[in-house]
Scaffold this active site. Structure first.
Site, PDB file in Angstrom:
ATOM      1  N   GLU A  25       1.301  12.854  -8.843  1.00 18.49           N
ATOM      2  CA  GLU A  25       1.600  13.788 -10.082  1.00 18.49           C
ATOM      3  C   GLU A  25       2.872  14.331  -9.856  1.00 18.49           C
ATOM      4  OE1 GLU A  25      -1.146  17.069 -12.333  1.00 18.49           O
ATOM      5  OE2 GLU A  25      -0.675  17.274 -10.034  1.00 18.49           O
TER       6      GLU A  25
ATOM      7  N   ARG B 136      -1.964  14.157  -6.085  1.00 15.32           N
ATOM      8  CA  ARG B 136      -1.100  15.301  -6.350  1.00 15.32           C
ATOM      9  C   ARG B 136       0.643  15.123  -6.144  1.00 15.32           C
ATOM     10  NH1 ARG B 136      -4.153  16.810  -9.790  1.00 15.32           N
ATOM     11  NH2 ARG B 136      -5.921  18.551  -9.236  1.00 15.32           N
TER      12      ARG B 136
ATOM     13  N   SER C 202      18.397   7.162  -0.244  1.00 12.81           N
ATOM     14  CA  SER C 202      17.919   6.174   0.392  1.00 12.81           C
ATOM     15  C   SER C 202      16.336   6.451   1.028  1.00 12.81           C
ATOM     16  CB  SER C 202      18.901   6.051   1.573  1.00 12.81           C
ATOM     17  OG  SER C 202      18.136   5.006   2.482  1.00 12.81           O
TER      18      SER C 202
END
Length: 146
Positions: free
Chosen positions: A90, A87, A113
């Protein structure tokens, strides 16, 4: 010992002693997210933090130098199968270009960063289902021209 040996030992001790990452973090003076990452081999401990970790967990003495070794930050390039990790993958896949556009519009041409960086994981109680709150805090690094 190798990094994987130390990681496996930490997980075994954590389970045996019924410890939380938060309790390990408190014992080392670090955050739960950072110390977990170090225990997984993705960050190197200072000598002081490594000593605290070895002492608190009762790790073998040779684990200290392993915890201080600079990591090689690589990971499996395949799509993750673990549902939680997938997830997050995703989220970056779907919202990565959006985040890039919004960050660059607000800051200019550059990156966030992951070196000058911190992260928090918090739980927000909600009657419709508890929420996971991730805070990623990284210094903006502009690209330079030469």
């Amino acid at each position: 010992m190798k990094k994987i040996d130390v990681t496996e030992a930490i997980f075994a001790i954590k389970k045996e002693k019924n410890l939380s990452w938060e309790s390990i973090a408190e014992a080392t003076g670090m955050t739960d997210v950072w110390i977990t990452s170090a225990c997984l081999g993705m960050n190197s401990c200072t000598e002081a933090v490594a000593e605290k970790l070895v002492t608190f967990l009762g790790l073998p003495a040779e684990a200290k130098s392993v915890l201080m070794e600079y990591p090689t930050k690589t990971w499996d390039q395949a799509i993750p199968q673990d549902p939680l990790i997938y997830r997050l993958y995703e989220v970056v896949g779907v919202y990565g270009p959006t985040l890039k556009e919004v960050i660059q519009e607000k800051f200019g041409d550059g990156i966030m960063s992951a070196i000058d960086f911190s992260m928090k994981v918090e739980k927000e109680e909600d009657p419709k289902g508890d929420r996971v709150v991730l805070t990623l805090n990284g210094k903006f690094l502009p690209y330079k021209s030469w």
